[in-house]
Design an enzyme around this catalytic site. Structure first.
Site, PDB file in Angstrom:
ATOM      1  N   GLN A  82       0.812  -1.218   0.000  1.00  0.00           N
ATOM      2  CA  GLN A  82       0.000   0.000   0.000  1.00  0.00           C
ATOM      3  C   GLN A  82       0.846   1.270   0.000  1.00  0.00           C
ATOM      4  O   GLN A  82       0.308   2.369  -0.139  1.00  0.00           O
ATOM      5  CB  GLN A  82      -0.914   0.012   1.229  1.00  0.00           C
ATOM      6  CG  GLN A  82      -1.945  -1.095   1.252  1.00  0.00           C
ATOM      7  CD  GLN A  82      -2.790  -1.086   2.511  1.00  0.00           C
ATOM      8  OE1 GLN A  82      -2.818  -0.118   3.266  1.00  0.00           O
ATOM      9  NE2 GLN A  82      -3.494  -2.190   2.754  1.00  0.00           N
ATOM     10  N   HIS A 144      -1.730   0.985   5.714  1.00  0.00           N
ATOM     11  CA  HIS A 144      -2.470   2.020   6.453  1.00  0.00           C
ATOM     12  C   HIS A 144      -1.660   3.303   6.623  1.00  0.00           C
ATOM     13  O   HIS A 144      -1.225   3.658   7.715  1.00  0.00           O
ATOM     14  CB  HIS A 144      -2.914   1.478   7.816  1.00  0.00           C
ATOM     15  CG  HIS A 144      -3.978   0.432   7.732  1.00  0.00           C
ATOM     16  ND1 HIS A 144      -4.745   0.057   8.809  1.00  0.00           N
ATOM     17  CD2 HIS A 144      -4.405  -0.325   6.684  1.00  0.00           C
ATOM     18  CE1 HIS A 144      -5.600  -0.880   8.434  1.00  0.00           C
ATOM     19  NE2 HIS A 144      -5.402  -1.130   7.149  1.00  0.00           N
ATOM     20  N   GLU A 238     -16.549   3.951   7.979  1.00  0.00           N
ATOM     21  CA  GLU A 238     -17.252   5.092   8.566  1.00  0.00           C
ATOM     22  C   GLU A 238     -17.189   6.323   7.682  1.00  0.00           C
ATOM     23  O   GLU A 238     -16.175   6.585   7.038  1.00  0.00           O
ATOM     24  CB  GLU A 238     -16.631   5.467   9.915  1.00  0.00           C
ATOM     25  CG  GLU A 238     -16.733   4.414  10.986  1.00  0.00           C
ATOM     26  CD  GLU A 238     -16.107   4.859  12.297  1.00  0.00           C
ATOM     27  OE1 GLU A 238     -16.185   4.084  13.265  1.00  0.00           O
ATOM     28  OE2 GLU A 238     -15.536   5.981  12.357  1.00  0.00           O
ATOM     29  N   TYR A 248     -12.667   9.864  17.383  1.00  0.00           N
ATOM     30  CA  TYR A 248     -13.619   9.123  16.552  1.00  0.00           C
ATOM     31  C   TYR A 248     -13.642   7.624  16.849  1.00  0.00           C
ATOM     32  O   TYR A 248     -14.238   6.858  16.097  1.00  0.00           O
ATOM     33  CB  TYR A 248     -13.361   9.437  15.074  1.00  0.00           C
ATOM     34  CG  TYR A 248     -13.779  10.868  14.781  1.00  0.00           C
ATOM     35  CD1 TYR A 248     -15.061  11.158  14.350  1.00  0.00           C
ATOM     36  CD2 TYR A 248     -12.925  11.935  15.059  1.00  0.00           C
ATOM     37  CE1 TYR A 248     -15.477  12.468  14.161  1.00  0.00           C
ATOM     38  CE2 TYR A 248     -13.323  13.251  14.864  1.00  0.00           C
ATOM     39  CZ  TYR A 248     -14.600  13.508  14.419  1.00  0.00           C
ATOM     40  OH  TYR A 248     -15.021  14.812  14.251  1.00  0.00           O
ATOM     41  N   TYR A 259      -9.900  -9.455  11.098  1.00  0.00           N
ATOM     42  CA  TYR A 259      -9.848 -10.356   9.947  1.00  0.00           C
ATOM     43  C   TYR A 259      -9.812 -11.816  10.372  1.00  0.00           C
ATOM     44  O   TYR A 259     -10.150 -12.706   9.600  1.00  0.00           O
ATOM     45  CB  TYR A 259      -8.635 -10.018   9.081  1.00  0.00           C
ATOM     46  CG  TYR A 259      -8.739  -8.637   8.458  1.00  0.00           C
ATOM     47  CD1 TYR A 259      -9.650  -8.376   7.447  1.00  0.00           C
ATOM     48  CD2 TYR A 259      -7.941  -7.587   8.908  1.00  0.00           C
ATOM     49  CE1 TYR A 259      -9.767  -7.114   6.891  1.00  0.00           C
ATOM     50  CE2 TYR A 259      -8.042  -6.318   8.357  1.00  0.00           C
ATOM     51  CZ  TYR A 259      -8.958  -6.095   7.360  1.00  0.00           C
ATOM     52  OH  TYR A 259      -9.062  -4.830   6.817  1.00  0.00           O
TER      53      TYR A 259
END
Length: 367
Positions: A82, A144, A238, A248, A259
């Site tokens: 990523q 991430h 979200e 949050y 997972y």
């Protein structure tokens, strides 16, 4: 979820206009053979800048013709899984100095995080590239990173970050940047009115905390509202309204499960933590996001559009008083992961598909 109103036919992609008599929109492929395109931004002259996760920046004309393709020398760019080149945004004073900011993963596989660089756009590429921010601490792995950028009315910017996947508890640690949205001045310095500036034990850059992996953010100037979305694990994606200083919830409060199938938290909501205004379970894997203010699609005015990777679609969210009242799933006929969705100055929507043969697709009303 409302029933999808459009009657869509399965269509094969080609460099021509994709249309059908029963559709209320048509899809035109402007550019193809893109290598995991990640973000798109529009220039005042009608051109576009497009990033590829593999490290390439392209400048395209309004019809998709390539003007240049470069690999900017970003300090310590990391390309793995990523990790890579991410978002690009124009400085508020772009008309005067052609300044841009770029987010990317930086470091090594064992010591990395998200970085932000400033640069100057030239006729042939970028000059004066400088790293102005690096999220801390450095961590291992290639997942991430967040990486989306939005400028606010006071010309400060917010940069979304991720929790590093293996470090999710750090999203609640106010001393670092993991699982946070940070707010910076355009030169990378800390605004004095940040919610935790000068507070012992808090990273001064933090604007909000308790996030997992925020890959969509958009400031709606008419509504004076900052929207973001983030990936949940197995469920629990979200959509949030971001307010300075709010928490949050991740990973204390979530609708998602791990997972492995294990429960992450017994709480879906928690006192002192902000609830999402919308969510997706199972996960759609939300990516880019825009809020439509164009004129080509009057029925879409003021709607949020969320690109989805796993769902291979774009969710159109209709709002009333900053609350989602309905959702419509669009562009499933593409059968492709959608990395980004942008509202163009011409009133069209623009999509980026996420693959090693990605495409830039323009959405306009059907003829």
């Amino acid at each position: 979820m409302v029933k999808q109103a459009l009657l869509l036919a399965a269509l094969s992609l080609s460099p021509a206009v994709l249309s059908d008599k029963v559709q209320s929109y048509q899809l035109t492929v402007l550019h193809s053979q893109l290598h995991y395109p990640w973000a798109l931004v529009f220039l005042p002259d009608g051109d576009m800048l497009l990033t590829e996760r593999s490290g390439t920046l392209k400048r395209l004309s309004g019809d998709g013709t390539e003007r240049f393709s470069i690999r900017p020398q970003l300090p310590q760019l990391l390309q793995a899984s990523q990790a890579g080149l991410q978002d690009i945004a124009l400085m508020p004073d772009f008309a005067q100095n052609a300044g841009v900011v770029i987010s990317y993963a930086c470091g090594t596989l064992t010591a990395n995080n998200t970085c932000l660089a400033s640069a100057v756009l030239t006729d042939n590429g970028l000059s004066d590239i400088k790293r102005i921010f690096q999220a801390q601490p450095l961590k291992s792995g290639a997942a991430h990173f967040g990486g989306r950028i939005a400028f606010l009315p006071d010309n400060s910017l917010v940069l979304t970050l991720g929790d590093g996947f293996d470090y999710r508890e750090q999203a609640q640690n106010p001393a670092n940047h993991l699982g946070k949205i940070v707010r910076l001045n355009a030169d990378g310095s800390v605004p004095q009115d940040n919610p935790f500036a000068g507070k012992p034990g808090y990273a001064a850059e933090i604007f909000s905390l308790g996030h997992r992996n925020v890959q969509g953010i958009f400031y709606d100037a008419p509504g004076q509202t900052l929207y973001s979305h983030e990936h949940g694990p197995r469920g629990g994606d979200e959509l949030n309204i971001i307010t300075a200083g709010n928490n949050y919830g991740w990973p204390v409060a979530t609708y998602g499960i791990d997972y492995t199938g294990a429960r992450i938290s017994p709480f879906t909501t928690f006192t002192t933590m902000q609830d999402a205004i919308w969510g997706w379970t199972p996960s759609i894997a939300p990516a880019g996001m825009t809020l439509y203010r164009g004129e080509l699609f009057p029925d879409w005015q003021g709607n949020i559009f969320v690109a989805a990777l796993a769902a291979k679609s774009v969710s159109r969210l209709q709002l009333e008083n900053r609350k989602v009242v309905s959702e419509q799933v669009l562009f499933t006929e593409l059968k492709q992961r959608i990395r980004d969705v942008r509202s163009g100055p011409d009133g069209a929507l623009y999509l980026l598909t996420d693959s090693d043969n990605g495409q830039l697709i323009k959405v306009t009303p059907a003829n």
